[in-house]
Enzyme design. Structure first.
Site, PDB file in Angstrom:
ATOM      1  N   CYS A 114       0.681  -1.490   0.040  1.00 58.10           N
ATOM      2  CA  CYS A 114       0.341  -0.150   0.445  1.00 58.10           C
ATOM      3  C   CYS A 114       0.600   1.510   0.419  1.00 58.10           C
ATOM      4  CB  CYS A 114      -0.849   0.090   1.390  1.00 58.10           C
ATOM      5  SG  CYS A 114      -2.319  -1.346   1.660  1.00 58.10           S
ATOM      6  N   HIS A 247      -2.779   7.209   2.458  1.00 58.11           N
ATOM      7  CA  HIS A 247      -3.343   6.319   1.674  1.00 58.11           C
ATOM      8  C   HIS A 247      -5.179   6.043   2.072  1.00 58.11           C
ATOM      9  CE1 HIS A 247      -3.765   2.282   0.969  1.00 58.11           C
ATOM     10  NE2 HIS A 247      -3.733   1.694   1.892  1.00 58.11           N
ATOM     11  N   ASN A 277     -10.014   0.384  -0.151  1.00 60.93           N
ATOM     12  CA  ASN A 277      -8.962   0.476   0.162  1.00 60.93           C
ATOM     13  C   ASN A 277      -8.459  -0.198  -1.117  1.00 60.93           C
ATOM     14  OD1 ASN A 277      -6.187   0.124   0.376  1.00 60.93           O
ATOM     15  ND2 ASN A 277      -5.804  -1.159   2.116  1.00 60.93           N
TER      16      ASN A 277
HETATM   17  O1  UT7 Z   1      -3.861  -0.596   3.996  1.00 62.19           O
HETATM   18  C1  UT7 Z   1      -2.940  -0.957   5.204  1.00 62.19           C
HETATM   19  C2  UT7 Z   1      -4.006  -2.471   5.395  1.00 62.19           C
HETATM   20  N1  UT7 Z   1      -4.848  -2.421   6.430  1.00 62.19           N
HETATM   21  C3  UT7 Z   1      -5.069  -1.826   7.053  1.00 62.19           C
HETATM   22  O2  UT7 Z   1      -5.125  -0.073   7.174  1.00 62.19           O
HETATM   23  C4  UT7 Z   1      -6.706  -1.968   8.177  1.00 62.19           C
HETATM   24  C5  UT7 Z   1      -6.615  -1.574   9.390  1.00 62.19           C
HETATM   25  N2  UT7 Z   1      -6.933  -1.983  10.646  1.00 62.19           N
HETATM   26  C6  UT7 Z   1      -8.322  -1.817  10.069  1.00 62.19           C
HETATM   27  O3  UT7 Z   1      -9.060  -0.930   9.608  1.00 62.19           O
HETATM   28  C7  UT7 Z   1      -9.084  -2.481  11.437  1.00 62.19           C
HETATM   29  O4  UT7 Z   1      -8.639  -2.958  12.657  1.00 62.19           O
HETATM   30  C8  UT7 Z   1     -10.377  -4.007  10.651  1.00 62.19           C
HETATM   31  C9  UT7 Z   1     -11.572  -2.892   9.889  1.00 62.19           C
HETATM   32  C10 UT7 Z   1      -9.901  -4.772   9.442  1.00 62.19           C
HETATM   33  C11 UT7 Z   1     -11.388  -4.019  11.691  1.00 62.19           C
HETATM   34  O5  UT7 Z   1     -11.908  -2.888  12.508  1.00 62.19           O
HETATM   35  P1  UT7 Z   1     -11.659  -2.811  14.370  1.00 62.19           P
HETATM   36  O6  UT7 Z   1     -12.214  -2.334  15.052  1.00 62.19           O
HETATM   37  O7  UT7 Z   1     -10.452  -3.169  14.454  1.00 62.19           O
HETATM   38  O8  UT7 Z   1     -12.901  -4.649  14.455  1.00 62.19           O
HETATM   39  P2  UT7 Z   1     -11.756  -5.716  15.083  1.00 62.19           P
HETATM   40  O9  UT7 Z   1     -10.873  -6.351  13.946  1.00 62.19           O
HETATM   41  O10 UT7 Z   1     -11.455  -5.589  16.433  1.00 62.19           O
HETATM   42  O11 UT7 Z   1     -13.810  -6.737  15.236  1.00 62.19           O
HETATM   43  C12 UT7 Z   1     -14.318  -6.004  16.012  1.00 62.19           C
HETATM   44  C13 UT7 Z   1     -15.712  -7.383  16.041  1.00 62.19           C
HETATM   45  C14 UT7 Z   1     -15.034  -8.974  15.626  1.00 62.19           C
HETATM   46  O12 UT7 Z   1     -15.844  -9.842  16.180  1.00 62.19           O
HETATM   47  P3  UT7 Z   1     -16.060 -10.118  18.001  1.00 62.19           P
HETATM   48  O13 UT7 Z   1     -14.778 -10.597  18.505  1.00 62.19           O
HETATM   49  O14 UT7 Z   1     -15.958  -8.658  18.617  1.00 62.19           O
HETATM   50  O15 UT7 Z   1     -17.373 -11.028  18.713  1.00 62.19           O
HETATM   51  C15 UT7 Z   1     -14.959  -9.047  14.523  1.00 62.19           C
HETATM   52  O16 UT7 Z   1     -15.256 -10.978  14.498  1.00 62.19           O
HETATM   53  O17 UT7 Z   1     -16.097  -7.443  14.508  1.00 62.19           O
HETATM   54  C16 UT7 Z   1     -15.679  -9.169  13.894  1.00 62.19           C
HETATM   55  N3  UT7 Z   1     -16.229  -8.212  12.566  1.00 62.19           N
HETATM   56  C17 UT7 Z   1     -16.953  -8.586  11.201  1.00 62.19           C
HETATM   57  N4  UT7 Z   1     -18.146  -8.267  11.560  1.00 62.19           N
HETATM   58  C18 UT7 Z   1     -19.540  -7.907  11.001  1.00 62.19           C
HETATM   59  C19 UT7 Z   1     -14.509  -7.979  12.007  1.00 62.19           C
HETATM   60  N5  UT7 Z   1     -15.021  -8.384  10.148  1.00 62.19           N
HETATM   61  C20 UT7 Z   1     -16.633  -8.045  10.382  1.00 62.19           C
HETATM   62  C21 UT7 Z   1     -17.277  -8.064   9.752  1.00 62.19           C
HETATM   63  N6  UT7 Z   1     -18.833  -7.855   9.709  1.00 62.19           N
HETATM   64  N7  UT7 Z   1     -16.947  -7.788   8.080  1.00 62.19           N
END
Ligand code: UT7
Length: 320
Positions: A114, A247, A277
Site C-alpha cells: 500500500c 493512503h 482500500n
Molecule cells: O492498507 C493497510 C492495510 N489495512 C489497514 O490499514 C486496515 C487496518 N485495520 C482496520 O482497518 C481495522 O482494524 C478493521 C476494519 C480491519 C477492523 O476493525 P476493528 O474495529 O479493529 O474491529 P475488530 O477487528 O476488533 O473486530 C470487532 C468484531 C469482531 O468480533 P468479536 O471478536 O468482537 O466478536 C470481529 O469478528 O467485529 C467482527 N468483524 C466483523 N463483523 C461484521 C470483523 N469483520 C467483520 C465484518 N462484519 N466484516
C-alpha cells in the site's frame, strides 16, 4: 541549475462493476452498518474477469498523459507500483509499455504494497534528478479482488480494484519538495499474502491475511511520524499543508492522522467510502479525484502518505 520533478498531469480509472456493502451482506456474515461504522467504506469497484492490473493502468495512464500533454513516445521511464501484477514476469510496467505503444523507454515495477505509489513516485523523482530523464509515468494499479479470501469477512470487505497515474515532467522549480521512505520487515507477518509459485504449483496460501488491530495502530503511529518528518525537512508548519492525501484504508485511521496533525477533515482528501482500500492505487486515485474536481490547484502544498505491508511507509511533500 537544479533539476526537479513536477506533477504535470494526473489520471485514474475504476472498473465498471461496483460491489456495495449491501451486496456483501449476502455473501458473508456482515452488514453495511458494521463496514461503514468501522471503516467508512460504502462500496468498492471490482475488475472484470479478463481485466488485469495493466488494463486498469492503461486507462489511468492515458488520462494522465492527456492531462500532461505528453504522448507515450515522449516518455523516458515507466514505473508501476503493484502487488497484484498480471503475471510473475514480465513486469506489469513492460506490459503497460507495450499497450501504450511507448517503445524502448525503461520500464519496471515497484513492490511496496500500500506504500507502493509513494515508493514509485520517490524512485521516479530520484531518476529525474539524475538529469537523464524528461517525462516519467508513475502508476499505482491493483486488482486486490484476486488475492482476497471471499469467505473471510475480516478482510474481503476492506479492499477494491483501481488505478491512478501521474506524469512527472522535468522542471527547474520544485515540484516534489522532499520524499521520506521507511520499512521494517520485522512486521511482515501482520499483513501478507504468504504464497508463491514453485515447481509449477502454488505453495503456501496466496490470499491476503491481516491482523487488523495491529495494522491499524501501526498505521496511525507512522503516518503521523512521517508527516512530521516531511514538515521538518521543509521547515513547514502543519498549517501550511493545503491538502493531506493519506493512503485510503480506513476513515478512522485517516481521521486519527488528521487530528494528530491539527488538520480539519476539510483539508483531507478521502475516497475510501467509494473506492475502499485499493493499495498502491489509493493515493493517486485520491489525488486525481481532487485535481479533477478543482480542489487541488497550482502552487498548493500537498502531503502524500502511504503505509502498508512490509511493513512500509513514506511521504512526499509536493508543490502542485
Ligand atoms: O492498507 C493497510 C492495510 N489495512 C489497514 O490499514 C486496515 C487496518 N485495520 C482496520 O482497518 C481495522 O482494524 C478493521 C476494519 C480491519 C477492523 O476493525 P476493528 O474495529 O479493529 O474491529 P475488530 O477487528 O476488533 O473486530 C470487532 C468484531 C469482531 O468480533 P468479536 O471478536 O468482537 O466478536 C470481529 O469478528 O467485529 C467482527 N468483524 C466483523 N463483523 C461484521 C470483523 N469483520 C467483520 C465484518 N462484519 N466484516
Amino acid at each position: 541549475m537544479s533539476i526537479f520533478s513536477r506533477i504535470a498531469g494526473t489520471g485514474s480509472y475504476l472498473p465498471a462493476k461496483v460491489l456495495t456493502n449491501k451486496d456483501l451482506e449476502g455473501a458473508v456474515e456482515t452488514s453495511d452498518e458494521w463496514i461503514f461504522s468501522r471503516t467508512g467504506i460504502r462500496q468498492r469497484h471490482i475488475a472484470g474477469e479478463g481485466e488485469f492490473a495493466s488494463d486498469l493502468a492503461l486507462q489511468a495512464s492515458r488520462h494522465a498523459l492527456e492531462a500532461a500533454g505528453v504522448t507515450p513516445a515522449e516518455l523516458s521511464l515507466i514505473i508501476v507500483a503493484t502487488t497484484t501484477p498480471d503475471m510473475v514476469f514480465p513486469s506489469t510496467a513492460c506490459i503497460l509499455q507495450a499497450k501504450l505503444g511507448a517503445k524502448t523507454c525503461p520500464a519496471f515495477d515497484v513492490q511496496a504494497v500500500c506504500s507502493g505509489f509513494v515508493y514509485a513516485l520517490t524512485t521516479a523523482d530520484h531518476f529525474m534528478r539524475s538529469g537523464q530523464y524528461q517525462n516519467i509515468l508513475v502508476v499505482g494499479a491493483e486488482v486486490y479482488s484476486r488475492i482476497l479470501d471471499w469467505e473471510d469477512r475480516t478482510t474481503c470487505v476492506l479492499f477494491g480494484d483501481g488505478a491512478g497515474a501521474v506524469v512527472l515532467k522535468r522542471s527547474d522549480a520544485p515540484g516534489i519538495l522532499s520524499s521520506h521512505l521507511h520499512a521494517d520487515g520485522s512486521h511482515a507477518h501482520i499483513l501478507s499474502v504468504p504464497g508463491s509459485v514453485s515447481g509449477g504449483k502454488i505453495s503456501g496460501r496466496p490470499l491476503l491475511q491481516m491482523e487488523g488491530n495491529a495494522v491499524f495502530k501501526f498505521a496511525v503511529r507512522v503516518l503521523e511520524e512521517v508527516a512530521e518528518e516531511a514538515l521538518a525537512a521543509n521547515r513547514m508548519e502543519k498549517s501550511q499543508i493545503d491538502w493531506l492525501i493519506p493512503h485510503q484504508a480506513n476513515i478512522r485511521i485517516i481521521q486519527a492522522t488528521a487530528k494528530k496533525l491539527n488538520l480539519p477533515m476539510s483539508k483531507v482528501v478521502t475516497t475510501v467510502d467509494r473506492h475502499a482500500n485499493t493499495s498502491a492505487a489509493s493515493v493517486p486515485l485520491a489525488l486525481d479525484t481532487a485535481v479533477r474536481d478543482g480542489r487541488i490547484c497550482g502552487g498548493q502544498h500537498v502531503l502524500l502518505e502511504g503505509v502498508g505491508g512490509g511493513f512500509t511507509w513514506g511521504a512526499l511533500m509536493v508543490r502542485m
